[in-house]
Design a protein around this motif. Structure first.
Motif, short mmCIF file in Angstrom:
data_model
loop_
_atom_site.label_atom_id
_atom_site.label_comp_id
_atom_site.label_asym_id
_atom_site.label_seq_id
_atom_site.Cartn_x
_atom_site.Cartn_y
_atom_site.Cartn_z
N ASP A 55 11.70 42.27 55.90
CA ASP A 55 12.68 43.34 55.71
C ASP A 55 13.89 43.14 56.63
O ASP A 55 13.97 42.16 57.39
CB ASP A 55 12.04 44.72 55.90
CG ASP A 55 11.71 45.06 57.35
OD1 ASP A 55 12.11 44.31 58.27
OD2 ASP A 55 11.04 46.09 57.58
N GLU A 56 14.85 44.05 56.55
CA GLU A 56 16.11 43.87 57.28
C GLU A 56 15.95 44.00 58.79
O GLU A 56 16.87 43.68 59.54
CB GLU A 56 17.14 44.87 56.75
CG GLU A 56 17.55 44.59 55.31
CD GLU A 56 18.57 45.57 54.78
OE1 GLU A 56 18.72 46.66 55.39
OE2 GLU A 56 19.23 45.27 53.77
N SER A 57 14.78 44.47 59.23
CA SER A 57 14.50 44.54 60.66
C SER A 57 13.60 43.40 61.11
O SER A 57 13.09 43.41 62.24
CB SER A 57 13.84 45.89 61.00
OG SER A 57 14.71 46.96 60.72
N LYS A 61 5.60 51.85 55.18
CA LYS A 61 4.88 51.41 56.38
C LYS A 61 5.53 51.88 57.67
O LYS A 61 4.85 52.32 58.60
CB LYS A 61 4.79 49.87 56.39
CG LYS A 61 3.79 49.29 55.44
CD LYS A 61 3.79 47.77 55.50
CE LYS A 61 3.21 47.24 56.79
NZ LYS A 61 3.13 45.75 56.78
N TYR A 62 6.86 51.77 57.73
CA TYR A 62 7.53 51.95 59.01
C TYR A 62 8.46 53.16 59.07
O TYR A 62 8.89 53.56 60.16
CB TYR A 62 8.36 50.70 59.35
CG TYR A 62 7.60 49.41 59.26
CD1 TYR A 62 6.56 49.12 60.15
CD2 TYR A 62 7.92 48.46 58.29
CE1 TYR A 62 5.86 47.92 60.08
CE2 TYR A 62 7.23 47.25 58.22
CZ TYR A 62 6.21 46.99 59.11
OH TYR A 62 5.53 45.81 59.03
N GLY A 63 8.79 53.75 57.92
CA GLY A 63 9.82 54.77 57.91
C GLY A 63 11.18 54.15 58.17
O GLY A 63 11.34 52.93 58.19
N SER A 64 12.18 54.99 58.37
CA SER A 64 13.52 54.49 58.69
C SER A 64 14.11 55.36 59.79
O SER A 64 13.53 56.38 60.18
CB SER A 64 14.42 54.53 57.45
OG SER A 64 14.74 55.86 57.09
N SER A 65 15.27 54.97 60.27
CA SER A 65 15.90 55.72 61.36
C SER A 65 16.29 57.12 60.94
O SER A 65 16.41 58.03 61.77
CB SER A 65 17.13 54.96 61.87
OG SER A 65 18.06 54.77 60.80
#
Length: 459
Positions: free
Chosen positions: A110-112, A71-75
């Motif tokens: 999630d972790e965010s 959904k969001y991707g990662s850094s």
């Protein structure tokens, strides 16, 4: 019976190992064997100290993080499928129990601090969870003395008056104001397993309860755990000969009802359109009853083979600390039964509560969520796990008089095939108007009706 009093098997009668085709014994810690052999239809439980517990609880975090990445991707790594706005999880049976446990532990954040899933359908999981985060957990198993039929069952806060434990399956979600939408869908088999009703009653089965605002509970009346067996047979489809029943297996395919649930879930999440209200049998209108209430009806129907004893979910204490989710007491200490109830039926033997498909509202047979094990596979007085049954109506009045079946024959109910199919279509259209069926599945219902008529009326 699976939940009957345990009998101790003398230690000299069994050992770890296997016996080959020549009758030779080979030590092997992965097998248990007995010279006398094990009896078909019985459960054997071995309690022993083991080593090397695999890590299994990571599955919750893995699902959450994978979906969150989509959904969001990662850094550091973009999503492999950019543009996803919403995500849904569907689990059937074991994976449905997994999702109920996922919800209970609230692994959806999630972790965010973002929601991973936006909607969940946990299908045919009943009121069960599972051993998905326990040392040596057997997450594929859901028999007695496993950690599956555990309080809390329902989506709102309740108190178990026996243990004085208070909780809700959705407690962690509700405490943080999660918007996760959840549908719990069940067949009749989970009711006759005696735990599905605990989703919408108090733990003792004395009163109905309502659901939280983000939850729906649907019962697919007259169905078995799977989507039916066609053509009609008394055998299952997984292991030949191992699933033989005393009745014809259930022939009802609830897939069209499940498709409507998915569309309604999507509209709920994406457009804020509330789905239809929960639909399941209830205590207050007499459609949810003790198993004994069905005996008089089925005892009058020739060849119905109604089970006179059902397995009952019981309180089991695996640890002295109610907050400790790891089993410390094995076998567990057995407490009093929960109040599992089943759907009431009409004089034909068909259920009258829940979402009633056209095959049941315009019937040519009785369709159940239970059937007994055949003598060929042992345990013939026991329920065949997950299986439902089909008890055809007499095709003609002559057949009815010959068999002594009190139910009107197909001949007496319908003038001809066209009248029958017209009523099937009308029933499907009524479900569409209530949004429990999609318009595209009206023709599906008619097609299913055609094959039912052709088979049960004979050539």
């Amino acid at each position: 019976m699976p939940d009957g009093p345990a009998e101790t098997m003398p230690r000299d009668d069994w050992r770890f190992g296997r016996i080959d085709s020549n009758g030779e014994y080979h030590p092997d810690p992965d097998y248990i064997c007995s010279r006398e052999g094990f009896q078909k239809g019985r459960l054997y439980q071995v309690t022993y100290t083991a080593l090397g517990a695999p890590v299994i609880g990571l599955s919750f975090a893995a699902l959450r993080d994978c979906v969150s990445w989509f959904k969001y991707g990662s850094s550091s790594v973009d999503s492999p499928v950019p543009g996803i706005r919403k995500s849904y999880a569907y689990g059937r049976s074991q994976t449905g129990r997994f999702l109920r446990t996922f919800v209970h532990n609230d692994f959806n954040l999630d972790e965010s601090g973002r929601e991973a899933m936006d909607g969940i359908i946990a299908n045919v999981a009943g009121g069960m969870r599972g051993e998905f985060n326990q040392r040596f957990g057997q997450n594929s198993k859901d028999r007695n003395n496993m950690m599956h039929q555990l309080f809390p069952f329902a989506s709102i806060e309740q108190t178990d008056l026996e243990t004085e434990e208070t909780g809700s399956l959705h407690q962690r979600l509700d405490e943080r104001g999660s918007r996760l939408k959840v549908m719990y869908t069940n067949s009749s088999a989970e009711y006759h397993r005696a735990d599905a009703s605990l989703l919408h009653t108090d733990p003792d089965g004395r009163m109905d309860i309502e659901q939280g605002k983000n939850v729906r509970v649907f019962h697919f009346a007259g169905t078995e755990h799977g989507t039916g067996v066609w053509p009609p047979t008394d055998h299952g489809v997984i292991v030949t000969g191992a699933e033989r029943a005393q009745n014809i297996r259930s022939v009802i395919d609830y897939s069209p009802l499940l498709r409507a649930c998915l569309v309604n879930l999507d509209l709920w999440v994406t457009e804020g359109i509330d789905p239809p209200k929960s639909k399941h049998p209830r205590i207050d209108d007499g459609t949810l009853v003790p198993t004994s209430d069905l005996i008089s009806i089925f005892s009058s129907i020739p060849g119905s083979n109604y089970p006179y004893r059902h397995a009952i979910p019981r309180r089991r204490e695996f640890s002295a600390d109610e907050k400790d989710e790891h089993p410390r007491i094995l076998p567990p200490e057995i407490g009093n039964a929960f109040g599992g109830l089943v759907p009431m039926v009409d004089s034909d033997g068909n259920e009258i509560g829940g979402i009633i498909s056209p095959e049941i509202s315009v019937p040519v047979a009785a369709h159940t969520g239970w059937t007994l094990r055949h003598a060929d596979i042992g345990g013939e007085g026991q329920l065949l796990m997950f299986a439902g049954g089909t008890i055809p109506f007499p095709a003609t009045e002559s057949d009815r008089l010959t068999t002594g079946d009190p139910r009107p024959s197909i001949e007496a109910r319908y003038t001809n095939r066209d009248e029958y199919l017209s009523k099937v279509r009308a029933s499907a259209e009524a479900l569409v108007s209530e949004r429990y069926l999609l318009e595209i599945d009206i023709e599906t219902s008619v097609s299913l009706g055609e094959r039912m008529w052709d088979y049960f009326t004979g050539p």
